[in-house]
Design a protein around this motif. Structure first.
Motif, PDB file in Angstrom:
ATOM      1  N   ILE A   1      -6.595   1.181   8.992  1.00 58.55           N
ATOM      2  CA  ILE A   1      -5.259   0.712   9.411  1.00 58.55           C
ATOM      3  C   ILE A   1      -5.389  -0.104  10.697  1.00 58.55           C
ATOM      4  CG2 ILE A   1      -2.973   1.447  10.231  1.00 58.55           C
ATOM      5  CD1 ILE A   1      -3.225   3.870   8.293  1.00 58.55           C
ATOM      6  N   ALA A   2      -6.191   0.399  11.640  1.00 66.16           N
ATOM      7  CA  ALA A   2      -6.372  -0.342  12.900  1.00 66.16           C
ATOM      8  C   ALA A   2      -6.936  -1.736  12.630  1.00 66.16           C
ATOM      9  CB  ALA A   2      -7.292   0.435  13.842  1.00 66.16           C
ATOM     10  N   SER A   3      -7.785  -1.849  11.635  1.00 70.35           N
ATOM     11  CA  SER A   3      -8.419  -3.151  11.357  1.00 70.35           C
ATOM     12  C   SER A   3      -7.428  -4.173  10.807  1.00 70.35           C
ATOM     13  CB  SER A   3      -9.584  -2.978  10.377  1.00 70.35           C
ATOM     14  OG  SER A   3      -9.087  -2.831   9.056  1.00 70.35           O
ATOM     15  N   LEU A   4      -6.256  -3.696  10.351  1.00 72.81           N
ATOM     16  CA  LEU A   4      -5.261  -4.629   9.805  1.00 72.81           C
ATOM     17  C   LEU A   4      -4.625  -5.477  10.899  1.00 72.81           C
ATOM     18  CD1 LEU A   4      -3.498  -2.221   7.265  1.00 72.81           C
ATOM     19  CD2 LEU A   4      -5.246  -3.939   6.774  1.00 72.81           C
ATOM     20  N   ARG A   5      -4.670  -4.980  12.139  1.00 78.88           N
ATOM     21  CA  ARG A   5      -4.139  -5.747  13.280  1.00 78.88           C
ATOM     22  C   ARG A   5      -5.144  -5.617  14.421  1.00 78.88           C
ATOM     23  NH1 ARG A   5       1.116  -6.386  15.625  1.00 78.88           N
ATOM     24  NH2 ARG A   5       1.987  -6.410  13.537  1.00 78.88           N
TER      25      ARG A   5
ATOM     26  N   LEU B   1       0.727   3.012  10.931  1.00 78.32           N
ATOM     27  CA  LEU B   1       1.329   1.923  10.133  1.00 78.32           C
ATOM     28  C   LEU B   1       2.589   1.401  10.820  1.00 78.32           C
ATOM     29  CD1 LEU B   1       0.845   3.545   6.606  1.00 78.32           C
ATOM     30  CD2 LEU B   1      -0.222   1.403   7.371  1.00 78.32           C
ATOM     31  N   TYR B   2       3.403   2.311  11.362  1.00 74.88           N
ATOM     32  CA  TYR B   2       4.613   1.890  12.080  1.00 74.88           C
ATOM     33  C   TYR B   2       4.235   1.067  13.312  1.00 74.88           C
ATOM     34  CZ  TYR B   2       7.573   5.274   9.472  1.00 74.88           C
ATOM     35  OH  TYR B   2       8.252   5.979   8.506  1.00 74.88           O
ATOM     36  N   GLU B   3       3.174   1.483  14.001  1.00 77.10           N
ATOM     37  CA  GLU B   3       2.779   0.785  15.233  1.00 77.10           C
ATOM     38  C   GLU B   3       2.476  -0.690  14.988  1.00 77.10           C
ATOM     39  OE1 GLU B   3       2.201   1.580  18.586  1.00 77.10           O
ATOM     40  OE2 GLU B   3       3.017   3.618  18.416  1.00 77.10           O
ATOM     41  N   ILE B   4       1.928  -0.990  13.803  1.00 76.17           N
ATOM     42  CA  ILE B   4       1.565  -2.402  13.544  1.00 76.17           C
ATOM     43  C   ILE B   4       2.562  -3.063  12.571  1.00 76.17           C
ATOM     44  CG2 ILE B   4      -0.887  -2.150  14.104  1.00 76.17           C
ATOM     45  CD1 ILE B   4      -1.418  -2.086  11.030  1.00 76.17           C
ATOM     46  N   ASP B   5       3.689  -2.391  12.345  1.00 73.62           N
ATOM     47  CA  ASP B   5       4.713  -2.936  11.432  1.00 73.62           C
ATOM     48  C   ASP B   5       4.153  -3.265  10.056  1.00 73.62           C
ATOM     49  OD1 ASP B   5       6.923  -2.870  13.165  1.00 73.62           O
ATOM     50  OD2 ASP B   5       6.194  -4.681  14.184  1.00 73.62           O
ATOM     51  N   GLN B   6       3.250  -2.441   9.587  1.00 73.70           N
ATOM     52  CA  GLN B   6       2.651  -2.683   8.268  1.00 73.70           C
ATOM     53  C   GLN B   6       3.546  -2.052   7.197  1.00 73.70           C
ATOM     54  OE1 GLN B   6      -0.188  -4.286   7.090  1.00 73.70           O
ATOM     55  NE2 GLN B   6       0.543  -3.684   5.069  1.00 73.70           N
ATOM     56  N   PRO B   7       4.109  -2.867   6.303  1.00 73.21           N
ATOM     57  CA  PRO B   7       4.958  -2.277   5.259  1.00 73.21           C
ATOM     58  C   PRO B   7       4.128  -1.371   4.345  1.00 73.21           C
ATOM     59  CG  PRO B   7       5.109  -4.695   5.274  1.00 73.21           C
ATOM     60  CD  PRO B   7       3.992  -4.318   6.190  1.00 73.21           C
TER      61      PRO B   7
ATOM     62  N   MET C   1       0.840  -1.195   0.000  1.00 77.70           N
ATOM     63  CA  MET C   1       0.000   0.000   0.000  1.00 77.70           C
ATOM     64  C   MET C   1       0.879   1.251   0.000  1.00 77.70           C
ATOM     65  SD  MET C   1      -1.530   0.129   3.889  1.00 77.70           S
ATOM     66  CE  MET C   1      -2.283  -1.485   3.680  1.00 77.70           C
ATOM     67  N   LYS C   2       0.270   2.377  -0.424  1.00 78.23           N
ATOM     68  CA  LYS C   2       1.026   3.637  -0.491  1.00 78.23           C
ATOM     69  C   LYS C   2       0.279   4.703   0.282  1.00 78.23           C
ATOM     70  CE  LYS C   2       2.872   3.098  -5.141  1.00 78.23           C
ATOM     71  NZ  LYS C   2       2.815   3.558  -6.529  1.00 78.23           N
ATOM     72  N   LEU C   3       1.013   5.394   1.149  1.00 84.53           N
ATOM     73  CA  LEU C   3       0.416   6.520   1.868  1.00 84.53           C
ATOM     74  C   LEU C   3       0.919   7.807   1.227  1.00 84.53           C
ATOM     75  CD1 LEU C   3      -1.248   7.627   4.309  1.00 84.53           C
ATOM     76  CD2 LEU C   3       0.936   7.771   5.527  1.00 84.53           C
ATOM     77  N   TYR C   4       0.007   8.621   0.751  1.00 86.08           N
ATOM     78  CA  TYR C   4       0.342   9.946   0.223  1.00 86.08           C
ATOM     79  C   TYR C   4       0.300  10.912   1.396  1.00 86.08           C
ATOM     80  CZ  TYR C   4      -0.072   7.663  -4.221  1.00 86.08           C
ATOM     81  OH  TYR C   4       0.136   6.805  -5.276  1.00 86.08           O
ATOM     82  N   TYR C   5       1.412  11.604   1.603  1.00 89.48           N
ATOM     83  CA  TYR C   5       1.546  12.426   2.805  1.00 89.48           C
ATOM     84  C   TYR C   5       2.217  13.754   2.481  1.00 89.48           C
ATOM     85  CZ  TYR C   5       6.611  11.899   3.004  1.00 89.48           C
ATOM     86  OH  TYR C   5       7.948  11.994   2.723  1.00 89.48           O
ATOM     87  N   ALA C   6       2.074  14.678   3.418  1.00 85.23           N
ATOM     88  CA  ALA C   6       2.875  15.912   3.406  1.00 85.23           C
ATOM     89  C   ALA C   6       3.522  16.000   4.784  1.00 85.23           C
ATOM     90  CB  ALA C   6       1.990  17.124   3.140  1.00 85.23           C
ATOM     91  N   PRO C   7       4.784  16.433   4.861  1.00 83.20           N
ATOM     92  CA  PRO C   7       5.483  16.429   6.150  1.00 83.20           C
ATOM     93  C   PRO C   7       4.721  17.205   7.227  1.00 83.20           C
ATOM     94  CG  PRO C   7       7.017  16.840   4.364  1.00 83.20           C
ATOM     95  CD  PRO C   7       5.637  16.876   3.758  1.00 83.20           C
ATOM     96  N   GLY C   8       4.526  16.540   8.372  1.00 86.20           N
ATOM     97  CA  GLY C   8       3.885  17.192   9.515  1.00 86.20           C
ATOM     98  C   GLY C   8       2.388  17.341   9.403  1.00 86.20           C
ATOM     99  N   ALA C   9       1.826  16.992   8.256  1.00 91.28           N
ATOM    100  CA  ALA C   9       0.374  17.136   8.080  1.00 91.28           C
ATOM    101  C   ALA C   9      -0.357  15.985   8.786  1.00 91.28           C
ATOM    102  CB  ALA C   9       0.039  17.149   6.589  1.00 91.28           C
ATOM    103  N   CYS C  10      -1.677  16.052   8.769  1.00 91.25           N
ATOM    104  CA  CYS C  10      -2.468  15.052   9.478  1.00 91.25           C
ATOM    105  C   CYS C  10      -2.185  13.624   8.991  1.00 91.25           C
ATOM    106  CB  CYS C  10      -3.966  15.379   9.365  1.00 91.25           C
ATOM    107  SG  CYS C  10      -4.531  15.650   7.669  1.00 91.25           S
ATOM    108  N   SER C  11      -1.651  13.516   7.782  1.00 92.34           N
ATOM    109  CA  SER C  11      -1.286  12.204   7.242  1.00 92.34           C
ATOM    110  C   SER C  11      -0.241  11.500   8.106  1.00 92.34           C
ATOM    111  CB  SER C  11      -0.759  12.363   5.812  1.00 92.34           C
ATOM    112  OG  SER C  11       0.146  13.453   5.728  1.00 92.34           O
TER     113      SER C  11
END
Ligand SMILES: N[C@@H](CCC(=O)N[C@@H](CS)C(=O)NCC(=O)O)C(=O)O
Length: 203
Positions: free
Chosen positions: A73-77, A18-24, A1-11
């Motif tokens: 994301i929470a539902s993935l783990r 994603l880091y919390e559940i080790d989701q690549p 999966m791909k997360l489109y983000y901007a630095p520091g934004a709500c993304s």
């Protein structure tokens, strides 16, 4: 999966989750003013409304809105980032995400446009009332937004609350928020997200 983000934004709340559940995942930096992704695409083709976060799933579907992406994301783990003990606990998470998205996040919104004079005072008055609620909600002893355990609501709350600094808003008179930010900010996943979005000050 791909997360489109901007630095520091709500993304960044999605990145932390994603880091919390080790989701690549692949993280695609997006210029939310120019509406272009770092790989040169027109971001509006992914989200016609032009804002992050957008989560592109492996099948090609694109999910938008923090209120949908974070529970996804929470539902993935199951059990790791969202309560699943009962329906009321689940509803409390949606209550939290609703407040964070439509009240707290939006109360910060005007400050990104650098309002002056009366406009700033009006925006500040609304923001203060939301921060008063947060201060009271967190209470002296509440470690996490929902009381027990870190959830996607904490990832989102942390990202929004840390915006205050760039607008010269201090939490000196809101010790519960200050302690909460410090505590959540110490998590390894949060530190990694700040580092990866190049937001950590050099020591
Ligand atoms: N309703 C959206 C709002 C997201 C949002 O406000 N994203 C901001 C960054 S925190 C953005 O990309 N703004 C650029 C724009 O609106 O053009 C959600 O909850 O996901």
């Amino acid at each position: 999966m791909k997360l489109y983000y901007a630095p520091g934004a709500c993304s960044m709340a999605s990145r932390i989750s994603l880091y919390e559940i080790d989701q690549p995942a692949e993280f695609v930096r997006t210029d939310i003013r120019a509406k272009r992704t770092e790989d040169g695409r027109d971001f509006r083709e992914l989200n016609p409304l032009g804002y992050v976060p957008a989560l592109e799933l492996d099948g090609g579907e694109v999910l938008t809105e923090n209120g949908a992406i974070l529970p996804y994301i929470a539902s993935l783990r199951p059990g790791a980032l969202a309560p699943e003990s009962d329906r009321l606990a689940e509803a409390r998470l949606h209550e939290a995400l609703g407040f964070l998205g439509s009240e707290l996040h939006k109360a910060f919104g005007p400050f990104f446009g650098n309002p002056q004079g009366e406009a700033r005072e009006g925006a500040m008055s609304k923001l203060r009332s939301r921060l008063d609620y947060v201060e009271q909600h967190l209470g002296d002893a509440r470690e996490h937004w929902l009381g027990e355990g870190f959830t996607v609501a904490d990832a989102y709350a942390f990202v929004i609350l840390r915006w205050a600094d760039q607008f010269g808003i201090s939490y000196g008179d809101r010790p519960n928020i200050a302690r909460y930010l410090e505590r959540v900010g110490r998590r390894e996943t949060v530190q990694r997200a700040l580092q990866d979005e190049e937001l950590l000050q050099p020591a």
